[in-house]
Design an enzyme around this catalytic site. Structure first.
Site, short mmCIF file in Angstrom:
data_model
loop_
_atom_site.label_atom_id
_atom_site.label_comp_id
_atom_site.label_asym_id
_atom_site.label_seq_id
_atom_site.Cartn_x
_atom_site.Cartn_y
_atom_site.Cartn_z
N HIS A 97 -3.75 -5.34 0.14
CA HIS A 97 -3.43 -5.62 1.54
C HIS A 97 -3.40 -7.12 1.83
CE1 HIS A 97 -3.39 -1.56 3.31
NE2 HIS A 97 -4.23 -1.27 2.33
N CYS A 146 0.83 -1.21 0.00
CA CYS A 146 0.00 0.00 0.00
C CYS A 146 0.87 1.26 0.00
CB CYS A 146 -0.99 -0.03 1.15
SG CYS A 146 -2.29 1.24 1.00
N GLU A 158 -1.66 -8.61 3.94
CA GLU A 158 -1.43 -8.86 5.37
C GLU A 158 -2.72 -9.14 6.13
OE1 GLU A 158 -2.88 -4.78 5.47
OE2 GLU A 158 -1.49 -5.81 4.11
#
Length: 259
Positions: free
Chosen positions: A220, A112, A222
């Site tokens: 994203h 990001c 994660e």
């Protein structure tokens, strides 16, 4: 061998009148549980850091997302208040670490804000408020939802055949959770575009001349790294690269052994 360690540059945050150096839990959790490595949070300062001293002590660099944006002066654009918030200490910490990690063949994963920092660090530029541009979708986070809804996997990106990420995730379409106001405008000369959204927005890059894993994604991975296949594969590949780097490093000899 002890578990390898990656550095994660912090954001500057203010709580109850105090200044904090912070990293969101989701990045630390994914680093531990999906990549299988440990993390050190690197405090953010505008000056005074020895970048090599930090990288000497770690085996990888993870550059996380953030609510703040890279300062426009760093890529030659006039500053507009609506492009904020800014975090100059984060910029001053992350950008030198990115450049030196690439130079030293230390594995790098940028997410990001991280992909935007990677692009700026290598000479690229960013576009602000991309949802206002003709033909570009609204990539901002949806309003009125909880965090799981905010990070829901809802967008298709096209992974280019023969790219670095295609070697991890396979070529073609994957579904991701990409939410952002800014995006890459001019791609840095050392970066190769790896994946794009259906509206043409750059969603992933790799460093062309890197001697180690050096990948940036706008989405994203994660957040769902333990449950989503593509997210898990990306973090697992980063973890493998970190372990390979750590295994190849010369062992540290205690001072008393030298004496």
């Amino acid at each position: 061998m002890t578990k390898p360690i990656v550095a994660i540059p912090a954001d500057i945050r203010s709580f109850d009148g105090a200044t904090w150096h912070a990293v969101q839990h989701q990045y630390l959790r994914a680093t531990l549980n999906a990549a299988g490595v440990m993390a050190f949070i690197i405090p953010a300062f505008e000056e005074g850091y020895d970048t090599d001293a930090i990288l000497d002590r770690v085996d990888g660099l993870l550059v996380s997302g953030s609510a703040s944006n890279v300062h426009p002066s760093l890529y030659g654009t006039e500053v507009n208040d609506k492009d904020g918030p800014f975090d100059p200490a984060r910029d001053a910490t992350s950008l030198p670490l990115i450049r030196r990690a690439i130079d030293r063949a230390i594995p790098l994963l940028a997410i990001c804000r991280g992909i935007q920092e990677l692009n700026v660090a290598l000479g690229g530029s960013l576009a602000s408020e991309i949802h206002e541009q003709p033909g570009i979708w609204d990539h901002r986070r949806p309003e009125g939802v909880d965090r799981d809804g905010m990070y829901a996997i809802r967008q298709t990106v096209h992974v280019r055949e023969g790219s670095c990420i295609a070697g991890i995730l396979g070529p073609g379409e994957i579904r991701v959770n990409s939410l952002h106001r800014q995006a890459i405008a001019r791609t840095a000369p050392r970066l190769q575009v790896e994946a794009i959204a259906e509206d043409g927005t750059v969603e992933a890059v790799s460093v062309i001349d890197a001697k180690a894993f050096a990948v940036g994604v706008q989405w994203h991975p994660e957040y769902w790294a333990e449950t989503d296949k593509s997210s898990n594969q990306l973090f697992a590949a980063f973890g493998d690269a970190v372990r390979s780097y750590a295994a190849a490093k010369l062992p540290v000899i205690p001072a008393q052994a030298i004496a």
